[in-house]
Scaffold this motif. Structure first.
Motif, PDB file in Angstrom:
ATOM      1  N   ILE A 168       4.136   4.034  -4.559  1.00 55.22           N
ATOM      2  CA  ILE A 168       3.617   5.243  -5.170  1.00 55.22           C
ATOM      3  C   ILE A 168       2.675   4.912  -6.321  1.00 55.22           C
ATOM      4  O   ILE A 168       2.834   3.905  -7.015  1.00 55.22           O
ATOM      5  N   ASN A 169       1.668   5.753  -6.512  1.00 64.06           N
ATOM      6  CA  ASN A 169       0.696   5.573  -7.596  1.00 64.06           C
ATOM      7  C   ASN A 169       1.099   6.466  -8.768  1.00 64.06           C
ATOM      8  O   ASN A 169       1.183   7.695  -8.623  1.00 64.06           O
TER       9      ASN A 169
ATOM     10  N   LYS B  33       7.355  12.623 -13.825  1.00 60.12           N
ATOM     11  CA  LYS B  33       6.286  13.468 -14.357  1.00 60.12           C
ATOM     12  C   LYS B  33       6.760  14.289 -15.553  1.00 60.12           C
ATOM     13  O   LYS B  33       6.071  14.367 -16.583  1.00 60.12           O
TER      14      LYS B  33
ATOM     15  N   ASN C  22      -0.471   7.299 -11.476  1.00 63.23           N
ATOM     16  CA  ASN C  22      -1.504   8.251 -11.899  1.00 63.23           C
ATOM     17  C   ASN C  22      -1.502   9.495 -11.025  1.00 63.23           C
ATOM     18  O   ASN C  22      -1.739  10.609 -11.504  1.00 63.23           O
ATOM     19  N   ASP C  23      -1.239   9.297  -9.738  1.00 64.78           N
ATOM     20  CA  ASP C  23      -1.168  10.449  -8.832  1.00 64.78           C
ATOM     21  C   ASP C  23      -0.023  11.371  -9.228  1.00 64.78           C
ATOM     22  O   ASP C  23      -0.160  12.602  -9.189  1.00 64.78           O
ATOM     23  N   ILE C  24       1.111  10.783  -9.611  1.00 65.84           N
ATOM     24  CA  ILE C  24       2.260  11.606 -10.009  1.00 65.84           C
ATOM     25  C   ILE C  24       1.906  12.467 -11.211  1.00 65.84           C
ATOM     26  O   ILE C  24       2.179  13.670 -11.250  1.00 65.84           O
TER      27      ILE C  24
ATOM     28  N   LYS D 167       0.819  -1.213   0.000  1.00 61.44           N
ATOM     29  CA  LYS D 167       0.000   0.000   0.000  1.00 61.44           C
ATOM     30  C   LYS D 167       0.853   1.263   0.000  1.00 61.44           C
ATOM     31  O   LYS D 167       0.361   2.366  -0.321  1.00 61.44           O
TER      32      LYS D 167
ATOM     33  N   LYS E 160       6.111  18.761  -7.871  1.00 60.48           N
ATOM     34  CA  LYS E 160       6.566  19.099  -6.513  1.00 60.48           C
ATOM     35  C   LYS E 160       8.007  19.590  -6.455  1.00 60.48           C
ATOM     36  O   LYS E 160       8.444  20.130  -5.445  1.00 60.48           O
TER      37      LYS E 160
ATOM     38  N   PRO F 127       9.757  11.265  -8.393  1.00 58.96           N
ATOM     39  CA  PRO F 127       8.449  11.449  -9.028  1.00 58.96           C
ATOM     40  C   PRO F 127       8.409  12.664  -9.960  1.00 58.96           C
ATOM     41  O   PRO F 127       7.745  12.623 -11.009  1.00 58.96           O
TER      42      PRO F 127
ATOM     43  N   ASN G   7      -1.048  13.358 -12.366  1.00 57.88           N
ATOM     44  CA  ASN G   7      -2.174  14.276 -12.198  1.00 57.88           C
ATOM     45  C   ASN G   7      -1.941  15.361 -11.146  1.00 57.88           C
ATOM     46  O   ASN G   7      -2.599  16.401 -11.173  1.00 57.88           O
ATOM     47  N   GLU G   8      -1.018  15.120 -10.216  1.00 60.14           N
ATOM     48  CA  GLU G   8      -0.758  16.112  -9.183  1.00 60.14           C
ATOM     49  C   GLU G   8       0.208  17.186  -9.675  1.00 60.14           C
ATOM     50  O   GLU G   8       0.959  16.962 -10.631  1.00 60.14           O
TER      51      GLU G   8
END
Length: 334
Positions: free
Chosen positions: A34-35, A327, A37-39, A31, A45, A323, A41-42
């Motif tokens: 890292i996801n 991205k 899709n989150d990278i 769990k 950073k 990440p 779409n976010e």
């Protein structure tokens, strides 16, 4: 037990006691990965001119058929970043991968048990640190069998996770998250560089130093061969490996130059989080701490200087910088 005929006494590892990996408290679970899709779409950073230039070099290198080689330490796995490596391998961005033994331990445990990383302070005084049965047994057995076949460490693990009996078939329910497995399935060399006595499976009664050394030694030769492919340019990344990765790169570069295939117009980058003054390494300031940071001195300064290239230091927490690298690459390749 390894055979020994010298004049000293050696430790009898057959006396060690193990426990099932499933019963061990761990700090990292599936769990925590890292996801991707989150990278994507976010918001980004971390950004810098150096990172932007590096990403451009990576994408251009692959468009022109030039290598992109990565050497990563183990914390990338513990920090849940393996999905980034796997996707870049699948997309053909990473053409060769180097790691140390610890990387394969954490990767192996996640693939087998869905968890990894034990609490050393809690386990060490009880004599429990590093004695999960499956980790010691299966990694060593894979290397013993791989050594008989005269193959490398990375390929041995890749074959084991693919279902070959090494010497027994082992089920890896989470093998898709494994970087050695992904690399093996996509014909990308995964090269493991070991120092004997530094990894927990060296403490196991199944340990065979000849097998570890043989398989790891072959991987170094594979890694050096990949470095010779940089004669027309390419990119080399060092991510969180301050000693082993640096020295594996350095020796492989020297071999390539020695046999007439030196890198040209090489781009290198070191991902770490220490404060550093690059000019101290550039000016050989032996009275300054940065001079003694091997990763900066060799990967950022000496290697690109020797081979008409450019070196970058990407300073920051790899949970943010890696990440961000991913991205930006995804944005570049659409």
């Amino acid at each position: 037990m390894m055979e020994y005929k010298g004049k000293y006494e050696i430790c009898d590892l057959s006396k060690t006691k193990t426990y099932p990996l499933a019963t061990r408290p761990s700090e990292v679970y599936l769990k925590d990965l890292i996801n991707l899709n989150d990278i994507v779409n976010e918001p980004l950073k971390y950004d810098s001119e150096e990172l932007e230039s590096l990403v451009t070099s990576i994408v251009e290198a692959r468009k022109n058929g030039k290598p992109v080689i990565v050497f990563s330490g183990a914390h990338a796995v513990k920090n849940g970043l393996s999905p980034i490596y796997n996707d870049l391998i699948k997309r053909g961005i990473i053409t060769a991968f180097g790691s140390n033994g610890a990387f394969t331990i954490h990767d192996f445990e996640l693939a087998l048990a869905g968890k990894t990383s034990e609490s050393i302070p809690n386990a060490l005084s009880k004599g429990l640190f590093g004695f999960a049965e499956e980790t010691g047994k299966y990694i060593n057995n894979a290397l013993i069998h791989g050594n008989k076949l005269k193959i490398g460490y990375g390929e041995s693990i890749g074959r084991l996770m693919s279902g070959e009996p090494f010497p027994e078939k082992v089920d890896f329910p989470n093998r898709e998250i494994s970087v050695p497995y992904t690399a093996f399935k996509h014909d990308v060399p995964f090269c493991v560089h070991c120092a004997i006595g530094t990894d927990i499976y060296h403490m196991s009664k199944y340990f065979d130093g000849e097998a570890v050394g043989g398989c790891s030694g072959r991987d170094f030769l594979i890694f050096a061969h990949e470095i010779t492919k940089l004669s027309k340019g390419g990119v080399c990344l060092l991510i969180g490996s301050a000693v082993v990765g640096v020295e594996a790169y350095l020796k492989a570069f020297s071999i390539a130059a020695n046999i007439g295939k030196p890198p040209k117009n090489l781009i290198t980058a070191d991902f770490d989080m220490r404060g550093a003054n690059i000019s101290d390494a550039q000016n050989n300031r032996k009275d300054k701490p940065t001079y003694y940071f091997r990763d900066i001195k060799s990967i950022v300064v000496r290697v690109p200087r020797a081979f008409e290239g450019k070196g970058y230091y990407i300073k920051g927490d790899q949970r943010v910088t890696l990440p961000s690298l991913y991205k930006l690459i995804m944005q570049k390749i659409g």
